[in-house]
Design an enzyme around this catalytic site. Structure first.
Site, PDB file in Angstrom:
ATOM      1  N   GLY A  13       0.714  -1.187  -0.045  1.00  0.00           N
ATOM      2  CA  GLY A  13       0.047   0.183   0.229  1.00  0.00           C
ATOM      3  C   GLY A  13       0.954   1.217  -0.070  1.00  0.00           C
ATOM      4  O   GLY A  13       0.648   2.249  -0.785  1.00  0.00           O
ATOM      5  N   THR A  95     -10.848  -8.313  10.028  1.00  0.00           N
ATOM      6  CA  THR A  95     -10.223  -7.291   8.794  1.00  0.00           C
ATOM      7  C   THR A  95     -10.544  -7.752   7.404  1.00  0.00           C
ATOM      8  O   THR A  95     -11.111  -6.910   6.660  1.00  0.00           O
ATOM      9  CB  THR A  95      -8.735  -7.124   9.087  1.00  0.00           C
ATOM     10  N   THR A 120      -4.851 -12.105  -3.651  1.00  0.00           N
ATOM     11  CA  THR A 120      -3.780 -12.697  -3.905  1.00  0.00           C
ATOM     12  C   THR A 120      -4.083 -13.950  -4.568  1.00  0.00           C
ATOM     13  O   THR A 120      -5.213 -14.749  -4.727  1.00  0.00           O
ATOM     14  CB  THR A 120      -3.204 -13.219  -2.366  1.00  0.00           C
ATOM     15  N   ASP A 121      -2.943 -14.632  -5.231  1.00  0.00           N
ATOM     16  CA  ASP A 121      -3.004 -15.742  -5.916  1.00  0.00           C
ATOM     17  C   ASP A 121      -3.059 -16.908  -4.899  1.00  0.00           C
ATOM     18  O   ASP A 121      -3.690 -18.092  -5.320  1.00  0.00           O
ATOM     19  CB  ASP A 121      -1.772 -16.186  -6.612  1.00  0.00           C
ATOM     20  N   GLU A 122      -3.118 -16.691  -3.639  1.00  0.00           N
ATOM     21  CA  GLU A 122      -3.226 -17.864  -2.665  1.00  0.00           C
ATOM     22  C   GLU A 122      -4.880 -18.347  -2.522  1.00  0.00           C
ATOM     23  O   GLU A 122      -4.847 -19.484  -1.891  1.00  0.00           O
ATOM     24  CB  GLU A 122      -2.878 -17.399  -1.148  1.00  0.00           C
ATOM     25  N   TYR A 144      -5.736 -17.602   6.261  1.00  0.00           N
ATOM     26  CA  TYR A 144      -5.409 -16.091   5.565  1.00  0.00           C
ATOM     27  C   TYR A 144      -6.287 -16.378   4.191  1.00  0.00           C
ATOM     28  O   TYR A 144      -6.982 -15.478   3.682  1.00  0.00           O
ATOM     29  CB  TYR A 144      -3.906 -15.841   5.310  1.00  0.00           C
ATOM     30  N   LYS A 148      -9.341 -14.173   2.243  1.00  0.00           N
ATOM     31  CA  LYS A 148      -9.202 -13.428   1.266  1.00  0.00           C
ATOM     32  C   LYS A 148      -9.953 -13.779   0.163  1.00  0.00           C
ATOM     33  O   LYS A 148     -10.737 -12.964  -0.369  1.00  0.00           O
ATOM     34  CB  LYS A 148      -7.633 -13.331   0.741  1.00  0.00           C
ATOM     35  N   PRO A 199      15.100 -20.019   9.594  1.00  0.00           N
ATOM     36  CA  PRO A 199      14.473 -21.091   9.261  1.00  0.00           C
ATOM     37  C   PRO A 199      13.850 -21.443   8.046  1.00  0.00           C
ATOM     38  O   PRO A 199      13.070 -20.600   7.459  1.00  0.00           O
ATOM     39  CB  PRO A 199      13.553 -21.017  10.273  1.00  0.00           C
ATOM     40  N   ARG A 208       7.126 -20.601  -5.543  1.00  0.00           N
ATOM     41  CA  ARG A 208       6.519 -19.476  -5.466  1.00  0.00           C
ATOM     42  C   ARG A 208       6.684 -18.528  -6.793  1.00  0.00           C
ATOM     43  O   ARG A 208       8.007 -18.737  -7.420  1.00  0.00           O
ATOM     44  CB  ARG A 208       6.628 -18.885  -4.430  1.00  0.00           C
ATOM     45  N   ARG A 267       5.100 -25.861   7.407  1.00  0.00           N
ATOM     46  CA  ARG A 267       4.059 -25.133   7.651  1.00  0.00           C
ATOM     47  C   ARG A 267       2.814 -26.236   7.727  1.00  0.00           C
ATOM     48  O   ARG A 267       2.753 -26.948   6.581  1.00  0.00           O
ATOM     49  CB  ARG A 267       3.812 -24.098   7.188  1.00  0.00           C
TER      50      ARG A 267
END
Ligand code: NAD
Length: 339
Positions: A13, A95, A120-122, A144, A148, A199, A208, A267
């Site tokens: 932003g 949010t 997002t592409d996610e 997340y 979105k 990590p 990605r 993850r």
């Protein structure tokens, strides 16, 4: 033309706000809650040229007041870090979902002309081979991404149901200066510059696509100016690589070796690969990425090396960092208050 930019004190932003101010011809208001990820220092370059309001996109009264006074909204504000959403998804739903719905309602009531929703592409989930076009259904895997995806669907529904001119961008992983040091590139660079180990999740084979923030901002601006209502635009760099490949470059740029990399448990629900088909934005709006990945990555590393004042106050491991300024909620921040 009056443009309201939500989340304008965050990473992408703030780059967008700087680009808009440089371009001229628009009056820019930034609405930002200044969460741990919001930083007024990101806006110091343009501080005298914008109006800044500290506030929450979930605040319906504030959203209504601002929408009534603006021609367009570019909506970046979000909780944006997957790992945090795994620990607690509450703020993500508030949010990203409720905040977006609040803003859509306000835009409708305030007769806002165009609402650009940054996504997002996610939202597409994970893909083993091939690439997603915009017609692919959403199939998010992290909280997340799910929040979105929900906000994208709401935005599209406001177009279909109410005729609101909503345009959605779905971009791949973005990098550049001013990115909060919890995302892989700034986290690794800062740790390596401090001589700390980094990590790496799982086998490091997750793929990605990496887009420089200047390209991302240019694509958003094309969509704001010339995109079509009710449309989704994928935005990517065509620069797919595994995390291991990325880390190799980061180690090289920071003068470190693989001895500094500590593999950690993967993850949960980690998407293996993202890949966007960006034909639509190229054909309709003439967008093609311009920035060279290797050059811009080196520049980004140099920016973090040259600007420790920006990141020293966040320890990269820290999950909660206070905003840089204690400014009042819902009121414009005095313009002589230089960050
Ligand atoms: P960021 O975390 O750096 O910034 C988010 C900004 O939103 C911060 O300034 C924060 O203070 C503000 N904010 C958070 N909650 C708010 C609320 N309730 N009300 C008002 N302001 C609030 O995020 P970013 O990386 O700049 O991402 C911006 C947008 O782009 C997000 O919508 C994200 O989903 C999307 N996106 C990011 C990437 C990426 O790689 N970073 C890629 C594709 C899409």
């Amino acid at each position: 033309m009056k443009v309201l930019v939500t989340g304008g004190a965050g990473f992408i932003g703030s780059h967008y706000v700087r680009a808009l101010v440089r371009k001229g011809g628009v009056s820019v208001t930034v609405l930002d809650k200044l969460t741990y990820a919001g930083n007024l220092a990101n806006l110091s370059e343009v501080w005298g040229s914008i109006r800044f309001i500290r506030g929450d996109v979930c605040d319906a009264e504030l959203a209504a007041r601002l929408s009534a006074d603006h021609d367009q909204i570019v909506h970046f504000a979000a909780e944006s870090h997957v790992d945090r959403s795994i620990v607690d998804a509450t703020s993500f739903v508030m949010t990203n979902v409720v905040g977006t719905q609040t803003l859509l309602d306000a835009a409708l009531a305030g007769r806002v002309g165009t609402f650009v929703h940054i996504s997002t592409d996610e939202v597409y989930g994970s893909i083993d081979s091939g690439s997603w076009s915009e017609t692919e259904p959403v199939s998010p895997n992290s909280p997340y991404a799910a929040s979105k995806a929900a906000s994208d669907l709401l935005a599209l529904a406001y177009h279909t149901t109410h005729g609101l001119d909503v345009r959605i961008t779905r971009c791949s992983n973005t990098f550049g200066p001013h990115q909060y040091p919890e995302k892989i590139i700034p986290l690794f660079v800062i740790k390596l510059l401090m001589g700390e180990p980094v990590p790496l999740y799982g086998d490091g084979g997750n793929v990605r696509d990496w887009l420089h923030v200047d390209d991302h901002v240019r694509a958003i601006e094309l969509v704001r100016e010339a995109g079509r209502a009710g449309q989704i635009y994928n935005v990517g760099a065509g620069c797919e690589q595994t995390n291991r490949e990325l880390v190799t470059r980061l180690l090289e740029a920071c003068g470190a070796t693989w001895g500094m990399v500590k593999p950690v448990a993967d993850r949960p629900g980690h998407d293996r690969r993202y890949s966007l088909d960006c034909t639509k934005i190229r054909r309709e709006l003439g967008f093609a990425p311009r920035e060279d990945f290797a050059t811009r990555l080196r520049e980004t590393v140099e920016w973090y090396r040259a600007n420790p004042w920006w990141w020293r106050r966040f320890h990269p491991e820290s999950a909660t960092v206070a905003p840089s300024r204690d400014v009042g909620i819902g009121t414009p921040v005095a313009q002589d208050h230089h960050p």
